[in-house]
Motif scaffolding. Sequence first.
Motif, PDB file in Angstrom:
ATOM      1  N   ALA A  30      47.524  30.482  27.810  1.00 19.74           N
ATOM      2  CA  ALA A  30      48.617  31.370  28.171  1.00 19.74           C
ATOM      3  C   ALA A  30      49.753  30.603  28.826  1.00 19.74           C
ATOM      4  N   LEU A  31      49.410  29.622  29.668  1.00 15.00           N
ATOM      5  CA  LEU A  31      50.451  28.818  30.307  1.00 15.00           C
ATOM      6  C   LEU A  31      51.233  28.027  29.285  1.00 15.00           C
ATOM      7  N   ALA A  32      50.494  27.452  28.325  1.00 18.36           N
ATOM      8  CA  ALA A  32      51.162  26.637  27.311  1.00 18.36           C
ATOM      9  C   ALA A  32      52.044  27.473  26.408  1.00 18.36           C
ATOM     10  N   ALA A  33      51.723  28.778  26.270  1.00 16.01           N
ATOM     11  CA  ALA A  33      52.450  29.638  25.346  1.00 16.01           C
ATOM     12  C   ALA A  33      53.720  30.230  25.955  1.00 16.01           C
ATOM     13  N   CYS A  34      54.003  29.902  27.216  1.00 17.07           N
ATOM     14  CA  CYS A  34      55.160  30.507  27.878  1.00 17.07           C
ATOM     15  C   CYS A  34      56.479  30.105  27.244  1.00 17.07           C
ATOM     16  N   PHE A  78      42.497  29.184  16.131  1.00 15.53           N
ATOM     17  CA  PHE A  78      43.656  28.285  16.240  1.00 15.53           C
ATOM     18  C   PHE A  78      44.928  29.100  16.449  1.00 15.53           C
ATOM     19  N   ALA A  79      45.078  30.153  15.657  1.00 18.08           N
ATOM     20  CA  ALA A  79      46.279  30.989  15.765  1.00 18.08           C
ATOM     21  C   ALA A  79      46.398  31.578  17.160  1.00 18.08           C
ATOM     22  N   THR A 264      51.964  21.270  21.718  1.00 14.78           N
ATOM     23  CA  THR A 264      51.286  21.855  20.560  1.00 14.78           C
ATOM     24  C   THR A 264      49.938  21.184  20.322  1.00 14.78           C
ATOM     25  N   VAL A 265      49.883  19.880  20.548  1.00 15.93           N
ATOM     26  CA  VAL A 265      48.612  19.165  20.387  1.00 15.93           C
ATOM     27  C   VAL A 265      47.581  19.694  21.381  1.00 15.93           C
ATOM     28  N   THR A 266      48.016  19.954  22.612  1.00 14.61           N
ATOM     29  CA  THR A 266      47.109  20.526  23.609  1.00 14.61           C
ATOM     30  C   THR A 266      46.602  21.893  23.154  1.00 14.61           C
ATOM     31  N   LYS A 267      47.498  22.706  22.616  1.00 14.50           N
ATOM     32  CA  LYS A 267      47.097  24.023  22.102  1.00 14.50           C
ATOM     33  C   LYS A 267      46.107  23.881  20.939  1.00 14.50           C
ATOM     34  N   LEU A 268      46.340  22.908  20.070  1.00 18.55           N
ATOM     35  CA  LEU A 268      45.429  22.679  18.953  1.00 18.55           C
ATOM     36  C   LEU A 268      44.034  22.352  19.471  1.00 18.55           C
TER      37      LEU A 268
END
Length: 369
Positions: A30-34, A78-79, A264-268
Amino acid sequence: MSSPTFPQLGAGLPRRRVFAIAGALLTASALAACGDDDEDGAPTTSASGGAEAGTIRLGYFPNITHAPALVGVDKGLFAEALGSTKLDAKTFNAGPAAIEALISGAIDATYIGPNPAINSWAQSKGRSLKIIAGSTSGGAGLVVKPAINGPADLKGKKIATPQLGNTQDVALRAWLKSNNLTANAQGGGDVSVLPQDNATSLQAFQQGSIDGAWLPEPFLSRFQLEAGAKLLVNEKDLWTSTSGQFVTTHLIVSQDFLKKSPGTVTKLIQGHLKALEFIKSNDADAQKAANAQIAALSGKPLKDNVLAAAFKNLTFTADPIAASLYTSAKHAEEVGLLKSVDLKGIYDLNALNQLLTTAGQPTVSDAAA
């Protein structure tokens, strides 16, 4: 130095701990998606300061050794982790094609076996990729005709591998050499090694034109269940220095994409960890999800008995089991399929270890031993 550990997210933990780990991953996601993407998909910056891409193009194979990718795509994991970043999933049938796509910029990251990654690192002089997480261990070995009982019986025999210089090809040649048997790249020597497609090898074995094969799952199980082959060598028995663990598949990213879009790599990696946790916690559902993807991509699902046997023979883990990668490279050099290569720097486990620490899990190592 001690061998690396092989943690699996949630393995051996009480139920409340598993929920806490999942919660930590969702919080990090959630933090990364801000930082939302612009409408045109231009890169943005997340709240944590890591730049993100509008799209990430992820490669994987319709193969059970790529189960974390299959499950992650099928279940939308992933999504979910990527948030506003679009996932563009692309499939490949062989490592060289996936590596070529990564180098050309056609994809940004891919699940792949160790030897294609090693070869690309060597050819690019350490500029092409980074290994960012482990994925799969085990699930490979030598299956033969029932009358073959040991190395001595292989003289004059024909043994198939998936591809010249691929992970299983190197493993076979190194094992033959350790048993004082020769095998050259042209198919000569004490044992004739014949690189060919796994499906072709299965048909050739059933017809009697080859005597065995060193290959990965699900074909390791298919040879035994569908063609009456005998398992002569389970490769995990050879990896005593890493407690029977060895890298079969790991997750890599192009260095260019990692530099431009670390968020994005962290999210992946978050999505990857969610897929590993799903497999660990929902074995039956994970098998169905992986098989559904295989059927959709290849047109034919695995038989239930093959699927179950293959899953049982594999370990899905975020640990890249780095020591086995270094050993595989050494084996490739010893059998003349790779020039001496310095693998220092091939790993970037920073994001993975930060996520594992946040989730209360042990970190993983990039050490050679």
